[in-house]
Every structure is written in C-alpha cells, then in structure tokens.
Write an enzyme that holds these catalytic residues in place. Structure first.
Site, PDB file in Angstrom:
ATOM      1  N   ARG A 147       6.386   0.399   2.685  1.00  0.00           N
ATOM      2  CA  ARG A 147       7.063  -0.038   1.462  1.00  0.00           C
ATOM      3  C   ARG A 147       8.319  -0.797   1.882  1.00  0.00           C
ATOM      4  O   ARG A 147       8.849  -0.581   2.972  1.00  0.00           O
ATOM      5  CB  ARG A 147       7.463   1.163   0.605  1.00  0.00           C
ATOM      6  CG  ARG A 147       6.298   2.039   0.158  1.00  0.00           C
ATOM      7  CD  ARG A 147       6.817   3.234  -0.632  1.00  0.00           C
ATOM      8  NE  ARG A 147       5.728   4.066  -1.147  1.00  0.00           N
ATOM      9  CZ  ARG A 147       5.261   5.157  -0.538  1.00  0.00           C
ATOM     10  NH1 ARG A 147       5.796   5.550   0.616  1.00  0.00           N
ATOM     11  NH2 ARG A 147       4.274   5.859  -1.061  1.00  0.00           N
ATOM     12  N   LYS A 171       8.675   8.183   0.106  1.00  0.00           N
ATOM     13  CA  LYS A 171       9.060   8.727  -1.193  1.00  0.00           C
ATOM     14  C   LYS A 171       9.263  10.229  -1.101  1.00  0.00           C
ATOM     15  O   LYS A 171       8.521  10.918  -0.405  1.00  0.00           O
ATOM     16  CB  LYS A 171       7.973   8.419  -2.231  1.00  0.00           C
ATOM     17  CG  LYS A 171       7.974   6.980  -2.723  1.00  0.00           C
ATOM     18  CD  LYS A 171       6.977   6.810  -3.840  1.00  0.00           C
ATOM     19  CE  LYS A 171       7.030   5.396  -4.424  1.00  0.00           C
ATOM     20  NZ  LYS A 171       6.048   5.222  -5.514  1.00  0.00           N
ATOM     21  N   HIS A 243       5.396  -5.890  -1.298  1.00  0.00           N
ATOM     22  CA  HIS A 243       4.313  -4.943  -1.586  1.00  0.00           C
ATOM     23  C   HIS A 243       2.936  -5.589  -1.372  1.00  0.00           C
ATOM     24  O   HIS A 243       1.948  -4.887  -1.124  1.00  0.00           O
ATOM     25  CB  HIS A 243       4.434  -4.419  -3.010  1.00  0.00           C
ATOM     26  CG  HIS A 243       4.113  -2.964  -3.131  1.00  0.00           C
ATOM     27  ND1 HIS A 243       4.869  -1.972  -2.555  1.00  0.00           N
ATOM     28  CD2 HIS A 243       3.083  -2.323  -3.748  1.00  0.00           C
ATOM     29  CE1 HIS A 243       4.339  -0.786  -2.824  1.00  0.00           C
ATOM     30  NE2 HIS A 243       3.265  -0.971  -3.536  1.00  0.00           N
ATOM     31  N   ARG A 246       1.624  -4.688   1.880  1.00  0.00           N
ATOM     32  CA  ARG A 246       1.112  -3.311   1.879  1.00  0.00           C
ATOM     33  C   ARG A 246      -0.308  -3.269   1.297  1.00  0.00           C
ATOM     34  O   ARG A 246      -1.195  -2.629   1.850  1.00  0.00           O
ATOM     35  CB  ARG A 246       2.067  -2.431   1.067  1.00  0.00           C
ATOM     36  CG  ARG A 246       1.698  -0.956   0.995  1.00  0.00           C
ATOM     37  CD  ARG A 246       2.880  -0.215   0.359  1.00  0.00           C
ATOM     38  NE  ARG A 246       2.542   1.100  -0.158  1.00  0.00           N
ATOM     39  CZ  ARG A 246       2.578   2.211   0.564  1.00  0.00           C
ATOM     40  NH1 ARG A 246       2.895   2.168   1.851  1.00  0.00           N
ATOM     41  NH2 ARG A 246       2.286   3.383   0.013  1.00  0.00           N
ATOM     42  N   HIS A 269       0.253   8.177   0.536  1.00  0.00           N
ATOM     43  CA  HIS A 269      -0.156   8.530  -0.823  1.00  0.00           C
ATOM     44  C   HIS A 269      -0.438  10.027  -0.907  1.00  0.00           C
ATOM     45  O   HIS A 269      -1.133  10.576  -0.054  1.00  0.00           O
ATOM     46  CB  HIS A 269      -1.437   7.775  -1.215  1.00  0.00           C
ATOM     47  CG  HIS A 269      -1.206   6.326  -1.501  1.00  0.00           C
ATOM     48  ND1 HIS A 269      -2.219   5.401  -1.505  1.00  0.00           N
ATOM     49  CD2 HIS A 269      -0.075   5.639  -1.796  1.00  0.00           C
ATOM     50  CE1 HIS A 269      -1.729   4.204  -1.786  1.00  0.00           C
ATOM     51  NE2 HIS A 269      -0.432   4.331  -1.972  1.00  0.00           N
ATOM     52  N   TYR A 278      -7.925   0.397  -3.445  1.00  0.00           N
ATOM     53  CA  TYR A 278      -8.112  -0.617  -2.404  1.00  0.00           C
ATOM     54  C   TYR A 278      -9.564  -0.759  -1.963  1.00  0.00           C
ATOM     55  O   TYR A 278      -9.869  -1.547  -1.076  1.00  0.00           O
ATOM     56  CB  TYR A 278      -7.251  -0.275  -1.186  1.00  0.00           C
ATOM     57  CG  TYR A 278      -5.775  -0.284  -1.488  1.00  0.00           C
ATOM     58  CD1 TYR A 278      -5.094  -1.481  -1.669  1.00  0.00           C
ATOM     59  CD2 TYR A 278      -5.067   0.900  -1.622  1.00  0.00           C
ATOM     60  CE1 TYR A 278      -3.744  -1.489  -1.970  1.00  0.00           C
ATOM     61  CE2 TYR A 278      -3.717   0.898  -1.921  1.00  0.00           C
ATOM     62  CZ  TYR A 278      -3.066  -0.307  -2.091  1.00  0.00           C
ATOM     63  OH  TYR A 278      -1.729  -0.310  -2.386  1.00  0.00           O
TER      64      TYR A 278
END
Length: 297
Positions: A147, A171, A243, A246, A269, A278
């Site tokens: 990110r 995150k 992004h 990514r 994730h 994806y």
C-alpha cells in the site's frame, strides 16, 4: 451523554483493541454521525436507540447519495460501537444485530499490463536523483504489492535484501513479511547507496527508505503526484494511482498461477474474499476457452 460514550469508545479502541489511529478515528466518526442524526430527529438517549433508528439513519445516508460501499463501512463502525456498549453492559440489545450491509457490487480494479508497467519504469530519468528514487519506488510497489502508506513508512532496518524480504507494518499495525524481487532490490540499493546517501537527512527521518530532496520522509500525496506525472510521460491512457500497482501485482501473480492463500498473505488481507476479486481473467482468454472447448462454440 453521547459524548461520554464516544470518548470511552475511542479509548477502548485505542487501548484495548490496539487499532491504528486512522481506524479509531473512522469508527468514532461513524458513531458521531449517528449521534448527529438522532439529535436531528429530536434526540434520545443512547439506551433508547432501536433498530428503526439505525435503519432511518442508513436511509438518510442513502438519500444523501452515499455509495453502498460507504454505507457498509459506516454500518460496520456502528456495529463495533454497539458491541462495545453491550460489552460495557450499557445496552442489553444490539440494535444493529439484524441489519445487513447494503449489497455491494464488486468492481474489478484497474490493472496495468506488464508492457505498461515497463513503460512507467522506463519513464524515469535515471540521470537525476529523483528519477533514481522514483524508479526504486515503482519497482518496490510492483514487486511487493505494498500500500502507498506502507511504502512511505518503509524503513531501512526492515529491509532484508540479502534474504529477499521486507518487514511491512500494515493496517491495524499488523506486521507481515513480503518478498521483494531482484530488480526491486537492485534499484533500491542503487538509490540507497548512491542517491540517498548524498542527502542531508533530517533528524527523525534517518531510517525511512524514501526521502524527498530536503531529506524528509516522502508523503503519500507526493507519491500520487510522481505517478501521475510518469503516467503522462509514458502516455498511458488509464487512471493510475499507487494502488494500481498493488492491483497489478496481485492480478499478474494469480493469472500466472499463484496460490490465492499466498497472495492473501502477501497483500495483508484478513479475508480471502478480499483477495478473490483479483481472480478475474482476461476476457479475450475466456473467449478463447469457450471457443476451444465448448461443443456449441
């Protein structure tokens, strides 16, 4: 009275849940929006809020034109708030318990082709310090799927180039190890050893990998602007952001046969369903499959 609960909720998220500042602010902001709505509708104590009030609030957000994704995120924040109130025995019933999130359509993210990735890498002027830095940044973004916040926060002490890994803080302050490709290692070392070493690094910024010309940590906004400029130089007719690299990293891995669970781990994730977006394949490829294998094609 709402103000006290909101303050204690914030403390709970920070101290007991250990969430990142951005996540805490988002949750508190969501609960504050509900408080403002309840006040707008005549006001009532938090213990008197029922499911009907929450549904009215969501309908209000919908009428304001808020997208389904934004509504779903706010509802998630409210659910966290009322779970906290239950935990503290302030409430005995969660008014959000039976409320489902708005239906979310799954938009496929923009993806760069490999030739477009190469065009962006080659758009950097390697005769300038900024060009060397920017080339290294793009190599890292595409090689490791970081990110933009993870990129600008990347520290030299967390780069294990000999082993081919980066230690990334993502995150929720969660740490993960992600591989870094040989080209990205090469370009980053060239930048660190020859370009960055010539900078007068400011106090407090000594460990950040990517710095601006004043020797300070690069900002997220600056990375966006750098990529926007390179897209224009390369003549790519797509809306490209950090992004996008990514997305491209994940898509190219999965289309190449990579295991979904491994890609989930590299992207950081929590849920495998987030990574599944994806798994789309090129439409032309799908058409070829049908033409080749379907008996009525």
């Amino acid at each position: 009275m709402w103000d006290i609960y909101l303050k204690h909720f914030k403390d709970f998220l920070l101290l007991e849940r250990g969430l990142a500042d951005n996540s805490v602010e988002a949750y508190v902001r969501d609960a504050t929006k509900l408080a403002e709505y309840v006040e707008l509708m005549g006001g009532k104590e938090i213990t008197a809020v029922v499911e009907f009030d929450i549904l009215g609030f969501l309908g209000y957000l919908h009428d304001l034109g808020l997208a389904a994704h934004s509504q779903a995120r706010i509802l998630s924040g409210l659910k966290a708030f009322f779970k906290y109130l239950l935990l503290e025995n302030i409430l005995t019933i969660d008014p959000t318990q039976l409320i489902e999130s708005p239906h979310l359509s799954r938009h496929l993210p923009d993806v760069l082709t490999y030739p477009e990735i190469l065009a962006l890498l080659e758009a950097n002027d390697l005769s300038t310090p900024e060009g060397m830095r920017n080339r290294a940044m793009l190599e890292v973004l595409y090689s490791s799927g970081l990110r933009v916040s993870e990129l600008v926060d990347l520290q030299i002490t967390n780069c294990y180039f000999d082993a081919g890994f980066l230690r990334v803080i993502g995150k929720g302050s969660k740490t993960r190890l992600v591989p870094i490709g040989s080209d990205a290692v090469k370009q980053t070392l060239l930048y660190v050893n020859h370009t960055r070493s010539a900078l007068e690094v400011q106090k407090g910024h000594e460990d950040f990998v990517f710095l601006n010309r004043r020797g300070k940590q690069l900002t997220r906004v600056m990375v966006f602007l750098i990529i926007k400029n390179l897209v224009e130089v390369a003549g790519i007719p797509k809306k490209v952001s950090p992004h996008t690299f990514r997305h491209s990293f994940a898509t190219h891995l999965i289309e190449g046969g990579a295991d979904l669970r491994a890609v989930q781990e590299m992207l950081g994730h929590e849920s495998i369903t987030t990574t599944e977006i994806y798994t789309h394949l090129d439409r032309e490829y799908l058409r070829e499959v049908v033409t080749k294998y379907h008996p009525r094609a």
